[in-house]
Design a protein around this motif. Structure first.
Motif, mmCIF file in Angstrom:
data_model
loop_
_atom_site.group_PDB
_atom_site.id
_atom_site.type_symbol
_atom_site.label_atom_id
_atom_site.label_comp_id
_atom_site.label_asym_id
_atom_site.label_seq_id
_atom_site.Cartn_x
_atom_site.Cartn_y
_atom_site.Cartn_z
ATOM 1 N N PHE A 41 0.952 -1.249 -0.077
ATOM 2 C CA PHE A 41 -0.222 0.063 0.038
ATOM 3 C C PHE A 41 0.928 1.412 0.142
ATOM 4 N N ARG A 74 -9.673 -2.079 10.175
ATOM 5 C CA ARG A 74 -10.481 -1.383 9.704
ATOM 6 C C ARG A 74 -10.077 -0.659 8.272
ATOM 7 N N VAL A 75 -8.757 -0.283 8.375
ATOM 8 C CA VAL A 75 -8.277 0.251 7.205
ATOM 9 C C VAL A 75 -7.918 -0.826 6.286
ATOM 10 N N GLU A 78 -11.281 -1.497 4.377
ATOM 11 C CA GLU A 78 -11.760 -0.406 3.352
ATOM 12 C C GLU A 78 -10.726 -0.831 2.257
ATOM 13 N N LEU A 79 -9.519 -0.992 2.358
ATOM 14 C CA LEU A 79 -8.770 -1.264 1.048
ATOM 15 C C LEU A 79 -9.334 -2.278 0.453
ATOM 16 N N TYR A 82 -11.922 -1.410 -1.767
ATOM 17 C CA TYR A 82 -11.535 -0.530 -2.942
ATOM 18 C C TYR A 82 -11.158 -1.629 -3.897
ATOM 19 N N VAL A 84 -8.154 -3.201 -3.410
ATOM 20 C CA VAL A 84 -6.718 -3.062 -3.069
ATOM 21 C C VAL A 84 -6.185 -4.066 -2.223
ATOM 22 N N ARG B 94 -11.356 4.414 8.527
ATOM 23 C CA ARG B 94 -11.595 3.925 7.234
ATOM 24 C C ARG B 94 -11.319 5.033 6.257
ATOM 25 N N PHE B 96 -8.693 6.826 6.247
ATOM 26 C CA PHE B 96 -7.420 6.548 5.775
ATOM 27 C C PHE B 96 -6.915 5.624 4.710
ATOM 28 N N ALA B 97 -7.832 4.419 4.465
ATOM 29 C CA ALA B 97 -7.740 3.798 3.294
ATOM 30 C C ALA B 97 -8.078 4.527 2.017
ATOM 31 N N THR B 98 -8.849 5.427 1.878
ATOM 32 C CA THR B 98 -9.087 6.320 0.763
ATOM 33 C C THR B 98 -7.752 6.952 0.433
ATOM 34 N N ILE B 100 -4.798 6.269 1.254
ATOM 35 C CA ILE B 100 -3.747 5.200 1.042
ATOM 36 C C ILE B 100 -3.862 4.886 -0.661
ATOM 37 N N VAL B 101 -4.931 4.551 -1.003
ATOM 38 C CA VAL B 101 -5.527 4.115 -2.227
ATOM 39 C C VAL B 101 -5.009 5.356 -3.162
#
Lengths: 318, 318
Positions: A41, A74-75, A78-79, A82, A84, B94, B96-98, B100-101
């Protein structure tokens, strides 16, 4: 007493906890494997350094032996939402913060050794933790799956495939060009004893020794070098060391691992009591050997292992 | 009907939700403000784009209007434990994931517009969301605190200082060199109507208009341009728009904001019913004006506002 320990992840970290209890006054420098490092990531992840740091700093997930205690994902969820990945690598939310801080400091120009020192100011591991090198080294594994040969990152082999296919070769990519991190050679030169915990001899300690200068410094330090067998009764105590030992043509026996390190490097070797029969062969190869209980069931048992290793070092020295 | 909407964060996003209800068949392109973008923890954060995406995609925290629903802050807590800030910016796990992507895709060479499109494949906002520019634009604010003059990032002014000190100047750094993102000028040229939601006229819509080519394209599109006043009864409905309006020498009144956009750009302007007295002045300035309820209390009320804006556009057109 100045002790230098070459450490991989879980096994090395747990051994260090025992060593700290066995030798509370010792000045311990840990040379950590960074061949397991991986970019995920966009973040630099150093699994072995973190396992040592979290374990000694009280932040480790005790049951699994890696990652943070009281962790959430959680991260990562969420990834995944997406699309990912990789989903197979378990990065927790608390763990993410470590990688974010590390990546930011590296991007700002700090070498990994300085970053590791900075992270340790929070964790106070009670040892000096040095990466083996500030240069990028990445262990790759050659495998054959479905008749196709390919080279994959160690973590993909270890975590995703669970070492389920034979490793044909293990290559610490970048090691030949890597330099020992600042302080590594100095710590070895100043050491009273060098210990190899029951870490993986190929992908943990082997990778550290593959950084030019480190093996030579240890061999020439003129101090006892004592290791503890990660193989007990013909099988690795934990992990899948047999798979990567096979790749380098080494049998999964306590004696074969000692011979793999060699008497040019190793002065003393502890095998488990179940491997008492191997003592003679190891000693015949010029390495002093004792059979003692080698199961790190708790910190007391591990401290006793460390004590026996230090005793063997004293014996070698005298 | 093809509608182009210039949008900031919360106000723009909520208006868009009403617009989608009011004009379910419309083809809506949103040109989003990126002047609020900030790099935090090595990650690229686009607050306004995300607010639009989360709001229209069903992922928004409804009460606060920004950030994700059912959010936690474990990564942030851990970063704070490392002494890494800023603590004043509320990045959830949550969320953070956005980032990171997005950061990973940007690092891989994708422009922000392509990244935004990719993120939207998950959220399906039901509009085409374009950043105003793929180039970096960052709104800075000149303030004087403790007798010292300094220039700070808009987010520091807005979130950390809560606009508690007067803004002496608001500068969209980089705007002059920025180019409209792919699709922006094309969408404006093909539009049947252009709407300015009740977003901040300075740091949201003003920043979008500061990208060379966008203001001109809107002015020359030859289609109705209708705005909704973010100022009701002499005060911003939400946020602290009065602080930044003062910095550009504009009074916090519905009429003054219309005059600030100007009749060269704006064809129609909706003011709240409490500002009915301003209608004559706005019309005298060459901008058709109606007084209608402008409080976005729920989606139905907001849809009614959007309907009135589209009606005014139709009136302008005929």
């Amino acid at each position: 007493m100045r002790i230098v320990v070459l450490a991989g992840g879980i096994g090395g970290a747990r051994f260090l906890r025992g060593l700290k209890q066995a030798a509370p006054e010792a000045d311990i420098t840990v040379i950590g494997n960074t061949g397991d490092d991986i970019h995920l990531f966009g973040l630099k992840v150093c699994p072995d350094l973190d396992t040592v740091m979290y374990t000694l700093g009280g932040g480790i997930n005790e049951e699994q032996g890696w990652g943070r205690t009281d962790e959430s994902f959680r991260v990562k969820e969420e990834l995944a939402a997406y699309g990912v990945g990789p989903g197979w690598f378990g990065l927790g939310d608390r763990d993410f913060a470590t990688h974010i801080v590390r990546t930011q400091m590296l991007a700002a120009g700090y070498p990994l050794s300085a970053v590791t020192e900075a992270l340790c100011t929070r964790w106070n591991p009670g040892v000096r933790l040095l990466p083996m090198s500030d240069d990028r080294v990445e262990t790759h594994v050659a495998v054959e799956t479905d008749g196709e040969r390919k080279v994959i990152h160690f973590q993909e082999y270890w975590v995703k495939l669970r070492a389920s296919v034979p490793a044909e070769a293990v290559v610490p990519v970048g090691a030949e060009q890597a330099k020992p991190a600042p302080g590594v050679l100095e710590a070895i030169a100043a050491a009273d004893v060098v210990l190899f915990p029951p870490s993986n001899p190929v992908v943990s300690i082997g990778t550290i020794l593959a950084v030019p200068g480190i093996r030579e410094a240890i061999a020439e330090a003129g101090v006892p070098v004592v290791g503890l067998s990660p193989v007990v009764g013909g099988a690795p105590v934990r992990g899948m060391a047999d798979k990567v030992l096979a790749a380098v043509g080494v049998e999964s026996t306590a004696a074969a691992v000692a011979a793999h390190y060699g008497s040019g490097l190793l002065d003393g070797w502890l095998v488990d009591t179940v491997d008492e029969g191997a003592v003679a062969a190891v000693e015949a190869a010029g390495i002093r050997c004792r059979a003692v209980p080698l199961m790190m069931t708790d910190t007391d048992a591990t401290a006793e292992m460390a004590r026996r290793a230090l005793e063997l070092a004293a014996e070698v020295r005298s």
